[in-house]
Design a protein around this motif. Structure first.
Motif, mmCIF file in Angstrom:
data_model
loop_
_atom_site.group_PDB
_atom_site.id
_atom_site.type_symbol
_atom_site.label_atom_id
_atom_site.label_comp_id
_atom_site.label_asym_id
_atom_site.label_seq_id
_atom_site.Cartn_x
_atom_site.Cartn_y
_atom_site.Cartn_z
ATOM 1 N N LYS A 86 0.824 -1.225 0.000
ATOM 2 C CA LYS A 86 0.000 0.000 0.000
ATOM 3 C C LYS A 86 0.855 1.272 0.000
ATOM 4 C CE LYS A 86 -3.981 -2.202 0.745
ATOM 5 N NZ LYS A 86 -4.858 -2.531 -0.327
ATOM 6 N N SER A 87 2.056 1.203 0.593
ATOM 7 C CA SER A 87 2.892 2.408 0.637
ATOM 8 C C SER A 87 4.361 2.027 0.549
ATOM 9 C CB SER A 87 2.638 3.197 1.931
ATOM 10 O OG SER A 87 3.217 2.532 3.034
ATOM 11 N N GLN A 88 5.187 3.026 0.276
ATOM 12 C CA GLN A 88 6.625 2.774 0.136
ATOM 13 C C GLN A 88 7.291 2.463 1.470
ATOM 14 O OE1 GLN A 88 8.155 6.226 -1.925
ATOM 15 N NE2 GLN A 88 7.603 5.381 -3.939
ATOM 16 N N ASP A 89 6.633 2.808 2.559
ATOM 17 C CA ASP A 89 7.198 2.549 3.890
ATOM 18 C C ASP A 89 6.766 1.187 4.445
ATOM 19 O OD1 ASP A 89 8.396 5.048 3.852
ATOM 20 O OD2 ASP A 89 6.626 6.015 4.723
ATOM 21 N N ALA A 90 5.833 0.556 3.776
ATOM 22 C CA ALA A 90 5.286 -0.710 4.295
ATOM 23 C C ALA A 90 6.193 -1.891 3.957
ATOM 24 C CB ALA A 90 3.899 -0.948 3.726
ATOM 25 N N THR A 91 6.099 -2.914 4.807
ATOM 26 C CA THR A 91 6.781 -4.187 4.535
ATOM 27 C C THR A 91 5.712 -5.180 4.101
ATOM 28 O OG1 THR A 91 8.498 -3.765 6.170
ATOM 29 C CG2 THR A 91 8.146 -6.065 5.528
ATOM 30 N N CYS A 92 5.879 -5.723 2.924
ATOM 31 C CA CYS A 92 4.875 -6.632 2.366
ATOM 32 C C CYS A 92 5.472 -8.024 2.208
ATOM 33 C CB CYS A 92 4.383 -6.123 1.012
ATOM 34 S SG CYS A 92 3.592 -4.511 1.116
ATOM 35 N N SER A 93 4.795 -8.989 2.782
ATOM 36 C CA SER A 93 5.255 -10.378 2.712
ATOM 37 C C SER A 93 4.161 -11.254 2.119
ATOM 38 C CB SER A 93 5.604 -10.914 4.111
ATOM 39 O OG SER A 93 6.653 -10.171 4.665
ATOM 40 N N VAL A 94 4.572 -12.336 1.527
ATOM 41 C CA VAL A 94 3.613 -13.321 1.015
ATOM 42 C C VAL A 94 4.249 -14.708 1.106
ATOM 43 C CG1 VAL A 94 4.338 -13.111 -1.398
ATOM 44 C CG2 VAL A 94 2.027 -13.884 -0.880
ATOM 45 N N SER A 95 3.418 -15.680 1.424
ATOM 46 C CA SER A 95 3.880 -17.070 1.516
ATOM 47 C C SER A 95 2.799 -17.976 0.947
ATOM 48 C CB SER A 95 4.151 -17.430 2.987
ATOM 49 O OG SER A 95 4.591 -18.771 3.075
ATOM 50 N N LYS A 96 3.229 -19.019 0.261
ATOM 51 C CA LYS A 96 2.238 -19.930 -0.345
ATOM 52 C C LYS A 96 2.861 -21.308 -0.519
ATOM 53 C CE LYS A 96 -1.255 -20.513 -3.690
ATOM 54 N NZ LYS A 96 -2.643 -20.279 -3.378
ATOM 55 N N THR A 97 2.056 -22.338 -0.268
ATOM 56 C CA THR A 97 2.484 -23.716 -0.537
ATOM 57 C C THR A 97 1.883 -24.137 -1.872
ATOM 58 O OG1 THR A 97 2.619 -24.265 1.806
ATOM 59 C CG2 THR A 97 2.430 -26.115 0.264
ATOM 60 N N VAL A 98 2.735 -24.557 -2.782
ATOM 61 C CA VAL A 98 2.279 -25.016 -4.099
ATOM 62 C C VAL A 98 2.492 -26.524 -4.201
ATOM 63 C CG1 VAL A 98 2.625 -22.815 -5.267
ATOM 64 C CG2 VAL A 98 4.519 -24.431 -5.116
ATOM 65 N N GLU A 99 1.583 -27.174 -4.908
ATOM 66 C CA GLU A 99 1.639 -28.635 -5.017
ATOM 67 C C GLU A 99 1.470 -29.054 -6.472
ATOM 68 O OE1 GLU A 99 -0.225 -32.029 -2.291
ATOM 69 O OE2 GLU A 99 -1.741 -31.171 -3.634
ATOM 70 N N VAL A 137 8.316 -14.573 0.342
ATOM 71 C CA VAL A 137 9.145 -13.417 0.016
ATOM 72 C C VAL A 137 8.671 -12.226 0.843
ATOM 73 C CG1 VAL A 137 7.700 -12.698 -1.933
ATOM 74 C CG2 VAL A 137 10.106 -12.024 -1.872
ATOM 75 N N THR A 138 9.604 -11.338 1.175
ATOM 76 C CA THR A 138 9.295 -10.091 1.887
ATOM 77 C C THR A 138 9.887 -8.928 1.103
ATOM 78 O OG1 THR A 138 9.302 -11.189 4.036
ATOM 79 C CG2 THR A 138 9.607 -8.800 4.040
ATOM 80 N N CYS A 139 9.065 -7.940 0.846
ATOM 81 C CA CYS A 139 9.510 -6.760 0.098
ATOM 82 C C CYS A 139 9.239 -5.502 0.930
ATOM 83 C CB CYS A 139 8.763 -6.644 -1.232
ATOM 84 S SG CYS A 139 9.055 -8.046 -2.346
ATOM 85 N N HIS A 140 10.039 -4.455 0.738
ATOM 86 C CA HIS A 140 9.874 -3.180 1.445
ATOM 87 C C HIS A 140 9.399 -2.122 0.455
ATOM 88 C CE1 HIS A 140 11.741 -4.859 5.006
ATOM 89 N NE2 HIS A 140 12.683 -5.354 4.212
ATOM 90 N N GLY A 141 8.148 -1.720 0.630
ATOM 91 C CA GLY A 141 7.585 -0.667 -0.225
ATOM 92 C C GLY A 141 7.318 -1.110 -1.653
ATOM 93 N N LYS A 142 7.368 -2.382 -1.927
ATOM 94 C CA LYS A 142 7.107 -2.898 -3.275
ATOM 95 C C LYS A 142 6.181 -4.109 -3.187
ATOM 96 C CE LYS A 142 11.596 -1.451 -5.098
ATOM 97 N NZ LYS A 142 12.843 -1.893 -5.732
ATOM 98 N N ASP A 143 5.553 -4.420 -4.336
ATOM 99 C CA ASP A 143 4.691 -5.611 -4.380
ATOM 100 C C ASP A 143 5.536 -6.880 -4.322
ATOM 101 O OD1 ASP A 143 2.604 -3.872 -4.638
ATOM 102 O OD2 ASP A 143 2.285 -4.243 -6.777
ATOM 103 N N ALA A 144 5.077 -7.832 -3.528
ATOM 104 C CA ALA A 144 5.776 -9.119 -3.393
ATOM 105 C C ALA A 144 5.120 -10.136 -4.325
ATOM 106 C CB ALA A 144 5.703 -9.596 -1.948
#
Length: 194
Positions: A86-99, A137-144
């Motif tokens: 949402k913003s450049q100061d935010a930390t954005c993370s995402v995790s997913k299990t794929v099969e 993955v974890t990104c700072h201020g960017k889409d993960a």
């Protein structure tokens, strides 16, 4: 085979009868051991082969000579998950299990028998196997962004013909290859985009 035993009437006859019985039992044991045919032969890699020797007759049989990684099929990269920051100061993370699930298949020339290949690979031809991987993955201020693709190794089973001649000598013949497509854990990749 019947063994007739007469009742001994003296000590000497009794000893003689015991020797005869002992000899008869040893002879019977040797006959049974000689007549018993070994139904399987164990070779390298603990692969059990069918009975191969027929006295006086030319006989052919096959063994597994080696198993190697022939190639790997990779699927196309696919999006597994995206977390829009949402913003450049935010930390954005995402995790997913794929099969990924698939049936083990064989192609090429199978000479030794499917059951021997299955025993060596530890997999059943035609059975479905599933493999999974957890990506993050974890990104700072960017889409993960997470992507994944399936991985399918193909093993080459090289088989060798053996020829046993009536006189007992053995020669090596040609080779034949079978190819088994298996399943492996999916691969992940991740990146951050503005």
């Amino acid at each position: 085979m019947l063994v007739a035993i007469n009742t001994a009437t003296s000590m000497g006859d009794a000893k003689m009868e015991k020797k005869k019985i002992g000899s008869a039992l040893i002879g019977l044991l040797l006959v049974v051991m000689t007549a018993t045919n070994v139904s399987a032969i164990t070779v390298e890699k603990n692969i059990v082969l069918p009975e191969r020797i027929t006295p006086g007759v030319k006989t052919e049989y096959w063994t597994i000579e080696r198993i190697t990684l022939y190639t790997i099929n990779y699927g196309p990269w696919q999006i597994a998950a995206i977390n829009h920051c949402k913003s450049q100061d935010a930390t954005c993370s995402v995790s997913k299990t794929v099969e990924h699930c698939m049936s083990v298949s064989v192609s090429g020339s199978v000479k030794v028998g499917i059951e021997l290949i299955e025993a060596e690979l530890g997999a059943t031809i035609g059975a479905t196997y599933c493999e999974s991987t957890t990506c993050s993955v974890t990104c700072h201020g960017k889409d993960a962004v997470l992507e994944w693709r399936y991985v399918e190794p193909i093993k080459e089973i090289v088989q060798r013909k053996h020829i046993v001649y009536p006189d007992g000598h053995e020669e090596l013949g040609e080779t034949a290859s079978a190819y088994v497509k298996m399943n492996a854990a999916p691969e992940c990749r991740s990146y951050c985009i503005p």
